[in-house]
Design a protein around this motif. Structure first.
Motif, PDB file in Angstrom:
ATOM      1  N   SER A   1       0.933  -1.272   0.172  1.00 37.24           N
ATOM      2  CA  SER A   1       0.061  -0.024   0.050  1.00 37.24           C
ATOM      3  C   SER A   1       0.912   1.173   0.066  1.00 37.24           C
ATOM      4  O   SER A   1       1.770   1.325   0.928  1.00 37.24           O
ATOM      5  CB  SER A   1      -0.931   0.067   1.294  1.00 37.24           C
ATOM      6  OG  SER A   1      -1.982   1.063   1.204  1.00 37.24           O
ATOM      7  N   ASP A   2       0.700   2.060  -0.929  1.00 33.55           N
ATOM      8  CA  ASP A   2       1.690   3.397  -1.080  1.00 33.55           C
ATOM      9  C   ASP A   2       0.660   4.482  -0.575  1.00 33.55           C
ATOM     10  O   ASP A   2      -0.378   4.813  -0.871  1.00 33.55           O
ATOM     11  CB  ASP A   2       1.957   3.531  -2.651  1.00 33.55           C
ATOM     12  CG  ASP A   2       2.563   4.813  -2.790  1.00 33.55           C
ATOM     13  OD1 ASP A   2       3.161   5.195  -1.724  1.00 33.55           O
ATOM     14  OD2 ASP A   2       2.583   5.340  -3.988  1.00 33.55           O
ATOM     15  N   SER A   3       1.428   5.250   0.447  1.00 41.71           N
ATOM     16  CA  SER A   3       0.748   6.280   1.208  1.00 41.71           C
ATOM     17  C   SER A   3       1.065   7.552   0.653  1.00 41.71           C
ATOM     18  O   SER A   3       0.497   8.741   0.711  1.00 41.71           O
ATOM     19  CB  SER A   3       1.231   6.267   2.729  1.00 41.71           C
ATOM     20  OG  SER A   3       2.702   6.748   2.842  1.00 41.71           O
ATOM     21  N   ASN A   4       2.085   7.733  -0.323  1.00 44.97           N
ATOM     22  CA  ASN A   4       2.563   9.338  -0.751  1.00 44.97           C
ATOM     23  C   ASN A   4       2.559   9.250  -2.350  1.00 44.97           C
ATOM     24  O   ASN A   4       3.083  10.416  -2.980  1.00 44.97           O
ATOM     25  CB  ASN A   4       3.904   9.625  -0.123  1.00 44.97           C
ATOM     26  CG  ASN A   4       4.740   8.542  -0.452  1.00 44.97           C
ATOM     27  OD1 ASN A   4       4.572   7.478  -1.259  1.00 44.97           O
ATOM     28  ND2 ASN A   4       5.996   8.902  -0.243  1.00 44.97           N
ATOM     29  N   GLY A   5       2.039   8.396  -2.832  1.00 50.97           N
ATOM     30  CA  GLY A   5       1.776   8.420  -4.457  1.00 50.97           C
ATOM     31  C   GLY A   5       3.126   8.186  -5.360  1.00 50.97           C
ATOM     32  O   GLY A   5       3.113   8.874  -6.570  1.00 50.97           O
ATOM     33  N   ASP A   6       4.140   7.880  -4.773  1.00 53.92           N
ATOM     34  CA  ASP A   6       5.514   7.659  -5.484  1.00 53.92           C
ATOM     35  C   ASP A   6       5.518   6.145  -6.121  1.00 53.92           C
ATOM     36  O   ASP A   6       6.387   5.878  -6.672  1.00 53.92           O
ATOM     37  CB  ASP A   6       6.603   7.717  -4.650  1.00 53.92           C
ATOM     38  CG  ASP A   6       6.763   6.753  -3.643  1.00 53.92           C
ATOM     39  OD1 ASP A   6       6.070   6.052  -3.479  1.00 53.92           O
ATOM     40  OD2 ASP A   6       7.867   6.790  -2.744  1.00 53.92           O
ATOM     41  N   GLY A   7       4.135   5.377  -5.933  1.00 54.34           N
ATOM     42  CA  GLY A   7       3.976   4.005  -6.676  1.00 54.34           C
ATOM     43  C   GLY A   7       4.726   2.953  -6.076  1.00 54.34           C
ATOM     44  O   GLY A   7       4.835   2.017  -6.419  1.00 54.34           O
ATOM     45  N   ILE A   8       5.289   3.183  -4.784  1.00 57.71           N
ATOM     46  CA  ILE A   8       5.995   2.325  -4.057  1.00 57.71           C
ATOM     47  C   ILE A   8       5.293   2.102  -2.591  1.00 57.71           C
ATOM     48  O   ILE A   8       5.110   2.893  -1.965  1.00 57.71           O
ATOM     49  CB  ILE A   8       7.454   2.684  -3.787  1.00 57.71           C
ATOM     50  CG1 ILE A   8       8.238   2.747  -5.247  1.00 57.71           C
ATOM     51  CG2 ILE A   8       8.260   1.613  -2.902  1.00 57.71           C
ATOM     52  CD1 ILE A   8       9.499   3.398  -5.266  1.00 57.71           C
ATOM     53  N   GLY A   9       4.973   1.107  -2.545  1.00 60.48           N
ATOM     54  CA  GLY A   9       4.328   0.594  -1.191  1.00 60.48           C
ATOM     55  C   GLY A   9       5.322   1.070   0.268  1.00 60.48           C
ATOM     56  O   GLY A   9       6.296   1.283   0.013  1.00 60.48           O
ATOM     57  N   ASP A  10       4.675   1.746   1.172  1.00 61.26           N
ATOM     58  CA  ASP A  10       5.527   1.939   2.234  1.00 61.26           C
ATOM     59  C   ASP A  10       5.085   1.602   3.711  1.00 61.26           C
ATOM     60  O   ASP A  10       3.988   1.277   3.878  1.00 61.26           O
ATOM     61  CB  ASP A  10       5.898   3.635   2.125  1.00 61.26           C
ATOM     62  CG  ASP A  10       4.614   4.198   1.927  1.00 61.26           C
ATOM     63  OD1 ASP A  10       3.541   3.977   2.627  1.00 61.26           O
ATOM     64  OD2 ASP A  10       4.593   4.828   0.724  1.00 61.26           O
ATOM     65  N   LEU A  11       5.870   1.929   4.833  1.00 59.18           N
ATOM     66  CA  LEU A  11       5.472   1.793   6.169  1.00 59.18           C
ATOM     67  C   LEU A  11       4.041   2.436   6.495  1.00 59.18           C
ATOM     68  O   LEU A  11       3.351   1.904   7.212  1.00 59.18           O
ATOM     69  CB  LEU A  11       6.309   2.105   7.216  1.00 59.18           C
ATOM     70  CG  LEU A  11       7.919   1.127   7.091  1.00 59.18           C
ATOM     71  CD1 LEU A  11       8.889   1.732   8.129  1.00 59.18           C
ATOM     72  CD2 LEU A  11       7.528  -0.157   7.309  1.00 59.18           C
TER      73      LEU A  11
ATOM     74  N   PRO B   1      14.571   4.950   2.739  1.00 59.66           N
ATOM     75  CA  PRO B   1      13.930   6.307   2.703  1.00 59.66           C
ATOM     76  C   PRO B   1      12.692   6.226   1.732  1.00 59.66           C
ATOM     77  O   PRO B   1      11.665   6.777   2.153  1.00 59.66           O
ATOM     78  CB  PRO B   1      14.606   7.247   2.319  1.00 59.66           C
ATOM     79  CG  PRO B   1      16.089   6.575   1.859  1.00 59.66           C
ATOM     80  CD  PRO B   1      15.979   5.154   2.379  1.00 59.66           C
ATOM     81  N   ARG B   2      12.771   5.208   0.837  1.00 60.98           N
ATOM     82  CA  ARG B   2      11.402   5.203   0.073  1.00 60.98           C
ATOM     83  C   ARG B   2      10.368   4.277   0.751  1.00 60.98           C
ATOM     84  O   ARG B   2       9.138   4.417   0.340  1.00 60.98           O
ATOM     85  CB  ARG B   2      11.860   4.345  -1.221  1.00 60.98           C
ATOM     86  CG  ARG B   2      12.844   5.123  -2.166  1.00 60.98           C
ATOM     87  CD  ARG B   2      13.330   4.408  -3.179  1.00 60.98           C
ATOM     88  NE  ARG B   2      14.392   3.401  -2.723  1.00 60.98           N
ATOM     89  CZ  ARG B   2      15.252   2.579  -3.297  1.00 60.98           C
ATOM     90  NH1 ARG B   2      15.272   2.680  -4.471  1.00 60.98           N
ATOM     91  NH2 ARG B   2      16.182   1.774  -2.547  1.00 60.98           N
ATOM     92  N   TYR B   3      10.675   3.651   1.895  1.00 58.70           N
ATOM     93  CA  TYR B   3       9.721   3.026   2.791  1.00 58.70           C
ATOM     94  C   TYR B   3       9.289   3.796   3.876  1.00 58.70           C
ATOM     95  O   TYR B   3       8.019   3.550   4.602  1.00 58.70           O
ATOM     96  CB  TYR B   3      10.036   1.620   3.403  1.00 58.70           C
ATOM     97  CG  TYR B   3      10.300   0.469   2.183  1.00 58.70           C
ATOM     98  CD1 TYR B   3       9.332   0.412   1.467  1.00 58.70           C
ATOM     99  CD2 TYR B   3      11.376  -0.350   2.172  1.00 58.70           C
ATOM    100  CE1 TYR B   3       9.425  -0.477   0.177  1.00 58.70           C
ATOM    101  CE2 TYR B   3      11.291  -1.510   1.117  1.00 58.70           C
ATOM    102  CZ  TYR B   3      10.336  -1.625   0.138  1.00 58.70           C
ATOM    103  OH  TYR B   3      10.652  -2.394  -0.581  1.00 58.70           O
TER     104      TYR B   3
END
Ligand code: TEU
Ligand code: CA
Length: 563
Positions: free
Chosen positions: A27-37, A80-82
């Motif tokens: 699930s991506d919270s900030n729209g960069d296309g990468i799921g994150d914490l 940092p991407r996570y």
């Protein structure tokens, strides 16, 4: 029951339900296309409702992502991407508030070639960090130290940057140099790191590729098993002695003091090793049952593997449960981030329906051990419909496509085989709803969303009472009902009607006597049940009972309590 067994039964993880999160695609919270914490944090209520107690996160540490995080460049931080370390602290706390605990991935067979240790090793191969790796001289003839083939294809040896006369060992990708566990300093570093994470509040680890940490030394050639002149490296990993010395040390130094839950990624489980791995005094709390995952694998590459039938699947599970017996605790899976989707692997095309998926789910979920759900499995996500090999991201699919072509297969056939087994299948974004990009991201997903998301998604299934998702919730609540908890957690496993082909059936016997039946085929099946019984869970509506005979429709599964 001896004292040891009683003590172990008090461990918090018995009878729990686990869920694997492949962070990059969850699930991506900030729209960069990468799921994150933060994406995970936002879905904790969903996971809680599903009935999950333990969350295993695939590697979240800084990494160049040659293998999506299984190549770690810093063991003490979050990529940092996570997110950040404080996001991780928040995740641990928020999960804790909901009664869930976090497992991280301990990747210690290798690090990244961009880790400071490897950089220093390249600068000074004879120096301290040089001794963290397996660095060898190339013979004047150009001969490499041995002819082993890396798991991702090609030789395990790669020239050491800046040193044309030397090579380093990599069991996996060339950007994943193997750490030298014979060096006590390496082991200390790994243990210190694991303890550091445990101190932060995680509950334990899934331990990556752990059977590879001990090498058969000195390195030596073996008869080639393919035309590339190389040899499968697993054999030496299987026969090497002394792995237990490292595992015992790690357990005693790190896991026991922290009362950590640990689960080993053990592939080449020899029957005689099982007691050592997960016996009463085992190196790990549990290990995955991969018996059906490795079923049909052959040395020549994916194109040579046998397909698995539901009958084979059943036999694998029965045998594994029998081997584990009463004292060892397996973790049961049908999917993970390295495998195709279970619906495609275990179900024949005609069974790839919600009924078939429920039946398979029931079959494995009630086994003795910890059921692990892989993200998206609970809604029945399916393999990605690859149209060309250019769509592969997975290094193994790319390599196996090449291997198939080299073996003389046509492009279509090579594509079909690699597409069917590609790890990408499990890594496409989780399908949350029917909006663009399946609600996974507002941006451009790092890996394409499976076009099936309009049909298969969480939102649709949340609203539909008879959905697969709601069936998973029902399975989890049944296991947790106080009346049945103990029987599911510790009850004995006994096969039933084992000779009946694709009928996967077993007793769970504890304070209660439960019977699980999964009719993994399209045809009706019936069994004689001369007991009084009560239906606790059913994949379909109702079932026919006539003169003590229970009739199961094709792909129907049921849990009964025998009274
Ligand atoms: O997998 C270890 C493993 O042995 C894999 O080779 C597995 O058989 C393969 O991926 C199937 O194609 C672990 C991780 O689960 C995997 O994602 C990593 O790539 C690997 O270790 C290296 O860290
Ligand atoms: Ca993101």
């Amino acid at each position: 029951m001896d004292r040891n067994t009683t003590e172990r039964k008090s461990a918090w993880w018995y009878g729990r339900i686990a869920y694997q999160i492949y962070l990059k695609s969850f699930s991506d919270s900030n729209g960069d296309g990468i799921g994150d914490l933060r994406g995970v944090i936002s879905r904790l209520d969903y996971l809680k409702d599903l009935g999950v107690d333990i969350l295993w996160l695939s590697p979240c540490y800084p990494s160049p992502w040659a293998d999506h995080g299984y190549d770690i460049s810093d063991y003490y931080d979050i990529d940092p991407r996570y997110g950040t370390l404080s996001d991780m602290d928040e995740l641990i706390a928020e999960a804790g508030k909901r009664g869930m605990r976090i497992l991280l991935d301990l990747v210690a067979n290798h690090c990244s070639d961009e880790h400071a240790w490897f950089r220093k090793a390249c600068m000074d191969p004879e120096g301290r960090c040089g001794r963290y790796f397996y660095i060898e001289d190339i013979a004047p003839s150009g001969k490499l130290p041995c002819n082993h083939r890396s798991v991702f294809g090609g030789s395990v040896w790669e020239p050491l940057p800046g040193h044309p006369d030397k090579v380093y060992l990599h069991t996996f990708h060339k950007k994943q140099p193997d750490l030298n566990w014979e060096n006590p300093e390496v082991r200390e570093n790994i243990y210190r790191n694991a303890a550091w994470w445990l101190d932060r509040g995680i509950a334990g680890f899934r331990i990556d590729a752990v059977t590879y940490i001990k090498k058969e030394l000195p390195f030596a050639d073996e008869p080639a098993d393919r035309e590339d002149g190389l040899c499968y490296l697993g054999r030496s990993a299987e026969s090497v002695e002394g792995l237990g010395v490292f595992l015992r040390e790690m357990r005693d130094c790190v896991f026991v003091p922290a009362q950590a839950f640990t689960i080993g990624e053990v592939f080449n489980d020899q029957e005689n090793e099982l007691p050592l791995m997960i016996g009463e005094d085992g190196y790990f709390s549990s290990m995955f049952d991969f018996s059906h995952i490795t079923f049909g694998m052959k040395r020549l590459g994916w194109y040579s593997w046998d397909r698995i039938t539901t009958e084979d699947y059943k036999q694998c599970v029965m045998d594994a449960q029998r081997r584990a017996g009463k004292r060892r605790y397996l973790s049961n899976v049908i999917e993970n981030h390295d495998r195709p989707r279970a619906a495609n692997r275990y179900l024949p095309p005609e069974g790839r329906t919600e009924a078939g998926k429920k039946c398979l789910a029931l079959a494995y979920f009630m086994l003795r051990g910890i059921p692990f759900i892989y993200q998206g499995q609970e809604i029945g996500m399916e393999n990605y419909p690859f149209r060309s090999a250019a769509e592969f991201d997975d290094v193994t699919a790319i390599d196996e496509y090449r291997v198939s072509l080299a073996a003389g297969l046509g492009e279509d056939q090579a594509l079909e085989i690699s597409a069917g087994l590609s790890r990408d299948n499990a890594r496409t974004p989780v399908q949350w709803d029917e909006t663009e990009n399946a609600g996974f991201t507002t941006g451009m997903p790092w890996l394409p969303v499976n076009p099936g998301y309009t049909r298969i998604n969480v939102r649709e299934q949340e609203e539909r009472p008879d959905s697969l998702l709601n069936f998973y919730r029902a399975m989890a609540s049944l296991r947790k009902e106080p009346k049945y908890f103990g029987t599911f957690a510790w009850g004995d496993f006994e096969p039933a009607w084992e000779d009946r082909g694709s009928l996967l059936a077993y007793h769970r016997k504890g304070e209660r006597h439960l019977l699980v039946l999964a009719n993994l085929k399209p045809e009706e099946e019936s069994v004689l049940l001369p007991f009084r019984c009560q239906v606790l869970l059913n994949t379909a509506e109702g079932c026919r009972m006539e003169n003590g005979r229970l009739f199961l429709a094709g792909w129907q599964g049921i849990v009964l309590e025998l009274l």
